[in-house]
Design an enzyme around this catalytic site. Structure first.
Site, PDB file in Angstrom:
ATOM      1  N   HIS A 205       0.793  -1.246  -0.029  1.00  0.00           N
ATOM      2  CA  HIS A 205      -0.136   0.121  -0.006  1.00  0.00           C
ATOM      3  C   HIS A 205       0.824   1.288  -0.023  1.00  0.00           C
ATOM      4  CE1 HIS A 205       0.083   1.390   4.360  1.00  0.00           C
ATOM      5  NE2 HIS A 205       0.458   0.028   4.466  1.00  0.00           N
ATOM      6  N   CYS A 330      -0.491  11.739  18.642  1.00  0.00           N
ATOM      7  CA  CYS A 330      -1.474  11.928  20.038  1.00  0.00           C
ATOM      8  C   CYS A 330      -1.312  10.416  20.587  1.00  0.00           C
ATOM      9  CB  CYS A 330      -2.896  12.159  19.476  1.00  0.00           C
ATOM     10  SG  CYS A 330      -3.508  13.867  20.233  1.00  0.00           S
TER      11      CYS A 330
HETATM   12  C1  LIG Z   1       4.297   1.862   6.313  1.00  0.00           C
HETATM   13  C2  LIG Z   1       5.506   1.497   6.870  1.00  0.00           C
HETATM   14  C3  LIG Z   1       5.697   0.023   7.523  1.00  0.00           C
HETATM   15  C4  LIG Z   1       4.540  -0.627   7.827  1.00  0.00           C
HETATM   16  O1  LIG Z   1       4.082  -1.373   6.551  1.00  0.00           O
HETATM   17  P1  LIG Z   1       2.674  -1.994   6.679  1.00  0.00           P
HETATM   18  O2  LIG Z   1       2.679  -2.837   5.379  1.00  0.00           O
HETATM   19  O3  LIG Z   1       1.563  -1.020   6.857  1.00  0.00           O
HETATM   20  O4  LIG Z   1       2.588  -2.756   7.835  1.00  0.00           O
HETATM   21  C5  LIG Z   1       6.998  -0.343   8.014  1.00  0.00           C
HETATM   22  N1  LIG Z   1       8.171   0.454   7.714  1.00  0.00           N
HETATM   23  C6  LIG Z   1       8.074   1.600   7.059  1.00  0.00           C
HETATM   24  C7  LIG Z   1       9.225   2.761   6.725  1.00  0.00           C
HETATM   25  C8  LIG Z   1       6.784   2.261   6.640  1.00  0.00           C
HETATM   26  O5  LIG Z   1       6.776   3.514   6.277  1.00  0.00           O
END
Ligand SMILES: *Cc1c(COP(=O)(O)O)cnc(C)c1O
Length: 405
Positions: A205, A330
């Site tokens: 995502h 928060c």
């Molecule tokens: C968003 C993010 C995650 C977590 O990823 P998810 O797929 O949402 O669990 C881990 N590390 C970094 C640097 C992120 O930006």
């Protein structure tokens, strides 16, 4: 006129690219097979789709398809990498090296291991631009070190770490190197061979794919990295991550990687230009504003700025048709400044006044101009109500003022 609300928080998540959604659709309906069903065409069809996605993921980081383990997201990938290595190599050592500005998925995995007495962890500091010094990594390595975990690029300030140098040190010292590359993959070139990365976490995502799907790259040769799984079950994913594969999500993740790889040079150029336009729009019209993160070694779409004498949260409320993120989280009852911004060594007030702009594939120059204008006007309005800003402008040294209760 631009359409509002404007989404400019692409480090938190990205919208699914319509081309990704198109690729996924059949796998919700007619092509619903279980990729582990070996005895009929529904299963073969799903397996084939997963294989294609595995190749698409491998290709964007220069890995081999069999080195890709699908997970539920990068949080799981980071957990699996860190806990999996520490558990598997416990007879070799128990020391882990990471850095204070890592994502919580990495930091909390390390903390959990410390709490359980399974690891001792060194948290390396960063410089004022948020960069870790490779020499610090080298010095922290002991004969008990089993893992180095340093992210490719930071999700708040966009700073890109000297990954290739760290990879070289890890190879030289024969320590496994895990890299959370969630913000880097598809945005800047990532190459597990050239960068010397042994484990790499990525997420669907964050690159215009669906939520709830991620992957962990696990090096198969030079060295072959071993992991103890954290989820047991049917032995899927070479025994490292059991569970029925999220075929639809995986297909989308694969499509997202293929698009990102193909469009990377052009998109990086375009986003850098838009980001610089936003930066110029703010810095030319406002005084007392400060860039957080590295001035040049930074993700194309990232702009993190502190507006002195303005509370980040107040600013966010004042620009409620623009989705950006403040450096304060928060947590329970208190408003705490971000640990990433604090790690840069800037004072509490400036940390509280930071805003993260995350530009992405679907942002336009018109949106950037609108946001720059909107933020400028709101900062000026808030400062007009700020006695501190007024005093500072009159040349009063705020540190010398004796405050009465
Ligand atoms: C968003 C993010 C995650 C977590 O990823 P998810 O797929 O949402 O669990 C881990 N590390 C970094 C640097 C992120 O930006």
């Amino acid at each position: 006129m631009v359409k509002t609300p404007i989404y400019m928080d692409n480090h938190a998540t990205t919208p699914c690219d319509p081309r990704v959604l198109d690729a996924m659709m059949p796998y919700f309906t007619t092509k619903f097979g279980n990729a582990a069903s070996r005895n009929h065409s529904f299963g073969w069809e799903a397996e084939e789709a997963v294989d294609k996605a595995r190749n698409q993921l491998a290709s964007i980081i220069n890995a081999k398809a069999k080195e890709i383990i699908f997970t539920s997201g990068a949080t799981e990938s980071d957990n699996l990498a860190i806990k999996g290595v520490v558990e598997f190599y416990k007879d070799k050592g128990n020391h882990v090296i990471t850095c204070v500005t890592e994502h919580k998925a990495v930091l909390d995995s390390c903390r959990a291991l410390e709490r359980q007495g399974k690891a001792t962890v060194t948290y390396l500091p960063v410089d004022k631009h948020g960069m870790v010094d490779p020499d610090d990594v080298r010095k922290a390595i002991t004969d008990k070190t089993v893992l180095i975990s340093i992210m490719y690029a930071n999700n708040e300030i966009g700073t890109i770490h000297p990954i290739r140098e760290i990879g070289r040190i890890a190879k030289e010292k024969e320590v496994i190197f895990h890299c959370d590359a969630v913000q880097a993959v598809g945005k800047i070139p990532v190459d597990v061979e050239k960068d010397g990365i042994d484990l790499l976490a990525m997420s669907g995502h964050k690159i215009y794919g669906p939520k709830g799907v991620g992957a962990l790259y696990v090096r198969s040769k030079g060295p072959r990295v071993r992991l103890t799984p954290i989820i047991d079950g049917g032995g899927h994913e070479r025994g490292m991550r059991s569970g029925t594969l999220n075929v639809t999500g995986i297909v989308g993740f694969g499509a997202a990687c293929e698009i990102a790889a193909k469009e990377l040079p052009e998109e990086a150029r375009r986003l850098t230009e838009l980001r610089n336009r936003l930066q110029a729009g703010l810095f030319e019209r406002l005084d007392e504003i400060y860039l957080n993160g590295h001035p040049t070694e930074r993700l194309p779409g990232n702009l993190n700025v502190s507006f002195a004498y303005v509370e980040g949260e107040s600013l966010l409320m004042g620009i409620n048709d623009v989705a950006v993120s403040s450096g304060s989280a928060c947590t329970s009852a208190t408003l705490e400044p971000s640990y990433v911004i604090r790690a840069l060594g800037i004072n509490e007030e400036l940390a509280h006044s930071s805003i993260r702009f995350g530009l992405g594939r679907f942002n336009t120059a018109d949106e950037v101009d609108y946001v720059a204008d909107r933020v400028t006007r709101e900062v000026k309005r808030l400062r007009e109500m700020s006695p501190l800003y007024e005093m500072a402008k009159e040349g009063i040294d705020l540190k010398s003022v004796q405050w009465k209760a």
